[in-house]
Design a protein around this motif. Structure first.
Motif, mmCIF file in Angstrom:
data_model
loop_
_atom_site.group_PDB
_atom_site.id
_atom_site.type_symbol
_atom_site.label_atom_id
_atom_site.label_comp_id
_atom_site.label_asym_id
_atom_site.label_seq_id
_atom_site.Cartn_x
_atom_site.Cartn_y
_atom_site.Cartn_z
ATOM 1 N N HIS A 1 0.824 -1.211 0.000
ATOM 2 C CA HIS A 1 0.000 0.000 0.000
ATOM 3 C C HIS A 1 0.864 1.269 0.000
ATOM 4 C CE1 HIS A 1 -3.186 -2.851 0.705
ATOM 5 N NE2 HIS A 1 -4.031 -1.902 0.333
ATOM 6 N N ARG A 2 2.011 1.221 0.682
ATOM 7 C CA ARG A 2 2.916 2.378 0.631
ATOM 8 C C ARG A 2 3.316 2.654 -0.813
ATOM 9 N NH1 ARG A 2 7.856 3.857 -0.220
ATOM 10 N NH2 ARG A 2 8.639 1.751 -0.482
ATOM 11 N N VAL A 3 3.662 1.608 -1.541
ATOM 12 C CA VAL A 3 4.095 1.772 -2.928
ATOM 13 C C VAL A 3 2.919 2.217 -3.811
ATOM 14 C CG1 VAL A 3 5.030 0.540 -4.934
ATOM 15 C CG2 VAL A 3 6.046 0.201 -2.687
ATOM 16 N N ILE A 4 1.746 1.673 -3.575
ATOM 17 C CA ILE A 4 0.553 2.086 -4.323
ATOM 18 C C ILE A 4 0.306 3.582 -4.130
ATOM 19 C CG2 ILE A 4 -1.975 1.899 -4.355
ATOM 20 C CD1 ILE A 4 -1.576 -1.167 -3.897
ATOM 21 N N PHE A 5 0.373 4.042 -2.883
ATOM 22 C CA PHE A 5 0.151 5.464 -2.604
ATOM 23 C C PHE A 5 1.294 6.310 -3.147
ATOM 24 C CE2 PHE A 5 -2.289 3.899 1.372
ATOM 25 C CZ PHE A 5 -3.377 3.552 0.589
ATOM 26 N N HIS A 6 2.514 5.796 -3.091
ATOM 27 C CA HIS A 6 3.684 6.498 -3.618
ATOM 28 C C HIS A 6 3.474 6.836 -5.098
ATOM 29 C CE1 HIS A 6 8.083 7.352 -3.837
ATOM 30 N NE2 HIS A 6 7.967 6.874 -5.065
ATOM 31 N N GLY A 7 3.028 5.863 -5.870
ATOM 32 C CA GLY A 7 2.783 6.093 -7.293
ATOM 33 C C GLY A 7 1.716 7.140 -7.524
ATOM 34 N N ALA A 8 0.637 7.063 -6.759
ATOM 35 C CA ALA A 8 -0.435 8.054 -6.884
ATOM 36 C C ALA A 8 0.085 9.450 -6.538
ATOM 37 C CB ALA A 8 -1.612 7.673 -5.987
ATOM 38 N N LEU A 9 0.900 9.540 -5.498
ATOM 39 C CA LEU A 9 1.452 10.840 -5.097
ATOM 40 C C LEU A 9 2.373 11.417 -6.175
ATOM 41 C CD1 LEU A 9 2.035 10.016 -1.337
ATOM 42 C CD2 LEU A 9 0.502 11.792 -2.228
ATOM 43 N N HIS A 10 3.131 10.555 -6.847
ATOM 44 C CA HIS A 10 3.938 11.038 -7.979
ATOM 45 C C HIS A 10 3.029 11.705 -9.013
ATOM 46 C CE1 HIS A 10 8.108 10.160 -7.455
ATOM 47 N NE2 HIS A 10 7.949 8.845 -7.324
ATOM 48 N N LEU A 11 1.908 11.066 -9.319
ATOM 49 C CA LEU A 11 0.987 11.611 -10.318
ATOM 50 C C LEU A 11 0.299 12.889 -9.836
ATOM 51 C CD1 LEU A 11 -0.523 8.287 -11.655
ATOM 52 C CD2 LEU A 11 1.072 9.819 -12.843
ATOM 53 N N CYS A 12 0.312 13.097 -8.526
ATOM 54 C CA CYS A 12 -0.236 14.345 -7.958
ATOM 55 C C CYS A 12 0.821 15.440 -7.895
ATOM 56 C CB CYS A 12 -0.807 14.083 -6.564
ATOM 57 S SG CYS A 12 -2.321 13.112 -6.565
ATOM 58 N N GLY A 13 2.029 15.142 -8.371
ATOM 59 C CA GLY A 13 3.063 16.168 -8.455
ATOM 60 C C GLY A 13 4.157 16.086 -7.417
ATOM 61 N N PHE A 14 4.128 15.072 -6.553
ATOM 62 C CA PHE A 14 5.171 14.943 -5.542
ATOM 63 C C PHE A 14 6.363 14.188 -6.117
ATOM 64 C CE2 PHE A 14 1.314 15.606 -3.161
ATOM 65 C CZ PHE A 14 1.710 16.530 -2.205
ATOM 66 N N GLY A 15 7.551 14.716 -5.862
ATOM 67 C CA GLY A 15 8.773 14.097 -6.346
ATOM 68 C C GLY A 15 9.518 13.395 -5.223
ATOM 69 N N ASP A 16 10.661 12.813 -5.568
ATOM 70 C CA ASP A 16 11.502 12.175 -4.551
ATOM 71 C C ASP A 16 12.976 12.179 -4.962
ATOM 72 O OD1 ASP A 16 11.436 10.257 -6.540
ATOM 73 O OD2 ASP A 16 10.500 8.707 -5.305
ATOM 74 N N LYS A 17 13.347 13.171 -5.762
ATOM 75 C CA LYS A 17 14.722 13.238 -6.268
ATOM 76 C C LYS A 17 15.675 13.929 -5.283
ATOM 77 C CE LYS A 17 13.927 11.322 -10.270
ATOM 78 N NZ LYS A 17 13.726 9.890 -10.089
ATOM 79 N N THR A 18 15.175 14.941 -4.572
ATOM 80 C CA THR A 18 16.024 15.633 -3.597
ATOM 81 C C THR A 18 15.673 15.141 -2.192
ATOM 82 O OG1 THR A 18 14.511 17.463 -3.156
ATOM 83 C CG2 THR A 18 15.988 17.701 -5.061
ATOM 84 N N GLU A 19 16.530 15.468 -1.249
ATOM 85 C CA GLU A 19 16.289 15.083 0.146
ATOM 86 C C GLU A 19 14.982 15.691 0.672
ATOM 87 O OE1 GLU A 19 18.782 15.759 4.108
ATOM 88 O OE2 GLU A 19 20.000 14.912 2.472
ATOM 89 N N GLU A 20 14.732 16.955 0.319
ATOM 90 C CA GLU A 20 13.501 17.620 0.768
ATOM 91 C C GLU A 20 12.262 16.984 0.148
ATOM 92 O OE1 GLU A 20 14.737 21.390 -0.641
ATOM 93 O OE2 GLU A 20 15.459 22.065 1.308
#
Length: 140
Positions: free
Chosen positions: A103-122
């Protein structure tokens, strides 16, 4: 709006798909992102590696790849590929249940599509916070 789940070369039975679909639609609403369609494909490591190589020119294993297909930034039409084998390994490494990590990964993908990134530490810190928020809401 349709959220769909399918398997490619894996056997994964999602619990309470109807509830999860509604929750994902609500996640997009909470993040003020339109949603016209979302397809999750649960697959093997090898298949996801092939997708990663072919479409992103990355030669690495990963747990998830997200594709935004809509030309309209206000409305998401997305495909999310999830390696069930990576989720199993992550669950062991993070000492959480498979279901929790899935479920964490499922939500992670949805959050990416909502504009959240994960490339920087912030970005990664905010992504983890949002994942935890939605996990808490879902499993409350």
């Amino acid at each position: 709006m349709a959220v769909r789940f399918s398997n490619h070369e894996v056997k994964l039975v999602l619990e309470d798909k109807t509830r999860l679909k509604k929750f994902l639609a609500d996640l997009f609403k909470r993040e003020n992102q339109g949603l016209s369609g979302l397809q999750y494909v649960f697959c093997t490591d090898e298949y996801l590696l092939q997708v990663n190589q072919e479409f992103l020119d990355h030669d690495t294993y990963t747990d998830i790849i997200t594709f935004e297909l809509s030309p309209d930034p206000e409305i998401t039409e997305g495909e999310i590929y999830v390696s069930v084998e990576r989720v199993e390994e992550n669950a062991t490494n993070f000492n959480v249940s498979f279901n929790h990590e899935l479920h964490r990964v499922i939500f992670h993908g949805a959050l990416h599509l909502c504009g959240f990134g994960d490339k920087t530490e912030e970005e990664e810190e905010l992504m983890r916070k949002k994942e935890d928020e939605y996990l808490a809401l879902y499993f409350a």
